[in-house]
Scaffold this motif. Structure first.
Motif, short mmCIF file in Angstrom:
data_model
loop_
_atom_site.label_atom_id
_atom_site.label_comp_id
_atom_site.label_asym_id
_atom_site.label_seq_id
_atom_site.Cartn_x
_atom_site.Cartn_y
_atom_site.Cartn_z
N VAL A 180 -28.10 5.92 -36.16
CA VAL A 180 -27.17 5.34 -37.13
C VAL A 180 -27.00 3.86 -36.85
O VAL A 180 -26.82 3.45 -35.70
CB VAL A 180 -25.81 6.06 -37.07
CG1 VAL A 180 -24.83 5.41 -38.05
CG2 VAL A 180 -25.96 7.54 -37.38
N ASP A 181 -27.03 3.05 -37.90
CA ASP A 181 -26.75 1.61 -37.77
C ASP A 181 -25.23 1.42 -37.75
O ASP A 181 -24.55 1.70 -38.74
CB ASP A 181 -27.37 0.86 -38.95
CG ASP A 181 -27.13 -0.64 -38.87
OD1 ASP A 181 -26.61 -1.10 -37.83
OD2 ASP A 181 -27.44 -1.34 -39.84
N VAL A 182 -24.68 0.97 -36.63
CA VAL A 182 -23.22 0.85 -36.48
C VAL A 182 -22.68 -0.45 -37.05
O VAL A 182 -21.47 -0.62 -37.17
CB VAL A 182 -22.81 0.97 -35.00
CG1 VAL A 182 -23.26 2.29 -34.42
CG2 VAL A 182 -23.34 -0.20 -34.18
N SER A 183 -23.55 -1.39 -37.38
CA SER A 183 -23.08 -2.73 -37.77
C SER A 183 -22.17 -2.72 -39.00
O SER A 183 -21.20 -3.50 -39.03
CB SER A 183 -24.27 -3.67 -37.98
OG SER A 183 -25.14 -3.21 -38.97
N PRO A 184 -22.40 -1.89 -40.05
CA PRO A 184 -21.48 -1.92 -41.19
C PRO A 184 -20.04 -1.54 -40.80
O PRO A 184 -19.08 -2.19 -41.23
CB PRO A 184 -22.08 -0.91 -42.17
CG PRO A 184 -23.53 -0.87 -41.82
CD PRO A 184 -23.58 -1.02 -40.34
N GLU A 185 -19.90 -0.48 -39.99
CA GLU A 185 -18.54 -0.07 -39.60
C GLU A 185 -17.89 -1.10 -38.70
O GLU A 185 -16.70 -1.42 -38.85
CB GLU A 185 -18.57 1.29 -38.89
CG GLU A 185 -17.17 1.80 -38.55
CD GLU A 185 -17.15 3.19 -37.94
OE1 GLU A 185 -16.07 3.63 -37.51
OE2 GLU A 185 -18.22 3.83 -37.88
N VAL A 186 -18.66 -1.63 -37.75
CA VAL A 186 -18.12 -2.67 -36.87
C VAL A 186 -17.70 -3.89 -37.67
O VAL A 186 -16.63 -4.48 -37.45
CB VAL A 186 -19.15 -3.06 -35.78
CG1 VAL A 186 -18.65 -4.26 -34.97
CG2 VAL A 186 -19.43 -1.88 -34.86
N SER A 187 -18.51 -4.28 -38.63
CA SER A 187 -18.19 -5.43 -39.47
C SER A 187 -16.91 -5.21 -40.25
O SER A 187 -16.07 -6.11 -40.35
CB SER A 187 -19.34 -5.70 -40.44
OG SER A 187 -19.04 -6.78 -41.29
N ASP A 188 -16.75 -4.00 -40.81
CA ASP A 188 -15.53 -3.69 -41.57
C ASP A 188 -14.30 -3.77 -40.67
O ASP A 188 -13.24 -4.28 -41.08
CB ASP A 188 -15.63 -2.29 -42.18
CG ASP A 188 -16.61 -2.22 -43.34
OD1 ASP A 188 -16.97 -3.30 -43.85
OD2 ASP A 188 -17.01 -1.11 -43.72
N ILE A 189 -14.41 -3.27 -39.44
CA ILE A 189 -13.28 -3.31 -38.51
C ILE A 189 -12.92 -4.74 -38.17
O ILE A 189 -11.74 -5.13 -38.20
CB ILE A 189 -13.61 -2.51 -37.23
CG1 ILE A 189 -13.70 -1.01 -37.53
CG2 ILE A 189 -12.54 -2.76 -36.15
CD1 ILE A 189 -14.17 -0.17 -36.37
N LEU A 190 -13.92 -5.55 -37.84
CA LEU A 190 -13.66 -6.95 -37.48
C LEU A 190 -13.01 -7.70 -38.64
O LEU A 190 -12.05 -8.46 -38.45
CB LEU A 190 -14.96 -7.65 -37.07
CG LEU A 190 -15.69 -7.10 -35.84
CD1 LEU A 190 -16.92 -7.95 -35.54
CD2 LEU A 190 -14.77 -7.07 -34.63
N GLU A 191 -13.50 -7.47 -39.84
CA GLU A 191 -12.96 -8.15 -41.02
C GLU A 191 -11.52 -7.72 -41.28
O GLU A 191 -10.66 -8.55 -41.61
CB GLU A 191 -13.83 -7.84 -42.24
CG GLU A 191 -13.41 -8.59 -43.50
CD GLU A 191 -14.32 -8.30 -44.68
OE1 GLU A 191 -13.90 -8.58 -45.82
OE2 GLU A 191 -15.44 -7.77 -44.46
N SER A 192 -11.25 -6.42 -41.14
CA SER A 192 -9.90 -5.91 -41.39
C SER A 192 -8.89 -6.48 -40.39
O SER A 192 -7.81 -6.95 -40.78
CB SER A 192 -9.91 -4.38 -41.30
OG SER A 192 -8.61 -3.86 -41.33
N VAL A 193 -9.24 -6.45 -39.11
CA VAL A 193 -8.32 -6.95 -38.09
C VAL A 193 -8.13 -8.46 -38.22
O VAL A 193 -7.00 -8.96 -38.12
CB VAL A 193 -8.83 -6.59 -36.68
CG1 VAL A 193 -7.95 -7.23 -35.61
CG2 VAL A 193 -8.86 -5.07 -36.49
N ARG A 194 -9.20 -9.19 -38.49
CA ARG A 194 -9.08 -10.64 -38.65
C ARG A 194 -8.20 -10.99 -39.84
O ARG A 194 -7.40 -11.94 -39.78
CB ARG A 194 -10.46 -11.27 -38.84
CG ARG A 194 -11.31 -11.32 -37.60
CD ARG A 194 -12.42 -12.35 -37.76
NE ARG A 194 -11.91 -13.71 -37.66
CZ ARG A 194 -12.57 -14.78 -38.07
NH1 ARG A 194 -13.77 -14.64 -38.65
NH2 ARG A 194 -12.06 -15.98 -37.94
N SER A 195 -8.32 -10.24 -40.92
CA SER A 195 -7.50 -10.50 -42.10
C SER A 195 -6.02 -10.33 -41.77
O SER A 195 -5.19 -11.17 -42.14
CB SER A 195 -7.90 -9.55 -43.23
OG SER A 195 -7.06 -9.72 -44.35
#
Length: 428
Positions: A180-195
């Protein structure tokens, strides 16, 4: 650990005084003084006696067994009559017990932090709640004390730990095919927390202003009624007034509650060219403080200009309405004309700014969030470089987690704690 005690209510004569006792010997000491067994949790009316049996007072005794208490330890509170003699006699009695000592400033709350009853942000919220002078300060401090900031930080931390775990899995299986490519989920988490972080950071300035007070500067030429207006707004003669220009040489500050908002009014020296060295220093200071103020009230004639430029929300009024035939847009501190309208306008402007208030009420909170946001910004950039750089990605996420843990006190330094608790009274 020692058993500590202190007066938890205000010092001096009162109807009721509260003396708090916390620690492993709290119940045995209280039962010796009351001559009765106390319930694990409850209240009872007892006669308090010292070690030789002399009556100290009749008191309502509240008992809270660990861990369900403010400090997480056994606590007993004595609600006595509030005379100085009664308080002194009870404190002297408690000090005679070898396993009890007077609490240090903030020690009850520090034990609550150490025992997990409060996080560090809640401790700071409590300090602000005790010091609150206005309704907005009370509301803001109550939000932080209730745990909103801590809950938010814990939510961010959980998300980032999830992201870090996904990245670590990829690192651990670098030599194998990860299905599984984890980058999409990790990206979503980083974007959510940064927002979320950026929203709180942007509202931290207003939160700090509510805590410390907005500064509103009254600006104008000499002898236009600035000091008279300040006195009228303050409701007392805070500044010296006279018919002579240049009476005000220094910046005079008056703190007030403006319809629930904490406001510090600044009466500045009249802006003009002068050869008087002292007045020149006053004019220079006036410019500096006025430019740094959150809002400026200009008392000026039409077309009159100063070195200080008016901002889009600054208020410009004509001075001395009581001496004018045309009083539109004018105010008078002497008669009070236009005063209610001015107060309403200042309150409206500052209230609108306060609508974007965040939960970060101190510079320490903002700095921790900015550190976390910066690390996550680097992490988001590294993420798209591919798995070969995931060790750097994991390190940046961990750095952000550490910053958030410092926000609520999961990690802290002794110097920081000493500074925070130094502002507390003995009974807290």
């Amino acid at each position: 650990m020692d058993t500590i005690f202190a007066l938890a209510s205000a010092a001096g004569k009162a109807g009721v005084a509260v003396v708090r006792l916390s620690g492993p010997a709290a119940f045995p000491i209280a039962e010796t003084i009351t001559g009765a067994t106390l319930p694990p949790r409850g209240m009872s009316l007892r006669v308090l006696r010292n070690q030789i049996g002399a009556i100290l007072d009749h008191a309502l005794v509240l008992s809270f067994s660990a861990p369900e208490s403010y400090t997480g330890e056994d606590i007993v509170e004595f609600q006595t009559h509030g005379s100085i003699a009664v308080i002194d006699s009870l404190l002297a009695c408690l000090s005679d017990f070898p396993d009890a000592r007077m609490a240090e400033p903030g020690e009850f709350t520090r034990r609550a932090l150490e025992n997990g009853r409060l996080d560090l942000a809640q401790v700071e919220g409590l300090a602000d709640l005790i010091d609150a002078e206005t309704e907005q300060q009370r509301i803001q401090a109550q939000r932080v004390f209730s745990g909103e900031l801590g809950n938010l930080a814990r939510s961010w931390r959980e998300k980032l730990i999830r992201a870090a775990a996904l990245v670590e899995v990829t690192i651990d299986f670098a030599d194998e095919d990860v299905p599984v490519d984890v980058s999409p989920e990790v990206s979503d988490i980083l974007e959510s927390v940064r927002s979320d972080l950026q929203r709180q950071i942007s509202g931290s300035g207003i939160a700090e202003r509510i805590r410390s007070g907005f500064e509103v500067a009254i600006v104008g030429a000499p002898n236009v009624g600035k000091s008279t207006l300040l006195n009228a707004l303050a409701g007392r003669p805070a500044a010296l007034t006279s018919e002579y220009a240049g009476t005000t040489r220094d910046v005079i500050e008056v703190r007030m509650d403006l319809r629930g908002l904490p406001v510090t009014l600044l009466d500045t020296a009249g802006l003009r060219e002068t050869e008087d060295k002292v007045e020149k220093m006053g004019v220079s200071l006036a410019k500096t403080r006025a430019e740094a103020a959150d809002l400026r009230i200009f008392l000026a004639e039409p077309g009159e200009s100063f070195d200080i430029k008016a901002g889009p929300e600054d208020i410009i009024l004509r001075p001395k309405a009581d001496t004018r035939k045309d009083r539109a847009g004018a105010v008078s501190g002497l008669t009070g004309e236009g005063l209610d309208e001015l107060v309403a306008r200042v309150q409206e402007i500052l209230s609108a700014r306060s609508s974007d208030v965040g939960l970060a009420i101190r510079a320490r909170h903002r700095k921790a969030m900015e550190t976390a946001d910066a690390s996550l910004g680097i992490a988001a950039e590294v993420l798209f470089r591919g798995p070969d750089h995931y060790d750097i990605l994991a390190a940046e996420i961990r750095h952000a987690v550490l910053a958030l843990e410092s926000l609520v006190g999961r990690i802290h330094t002794e110097d920081l704690l000493s500074e925070i608790f130094a502002s507390f009274c003995l009974g807290k």
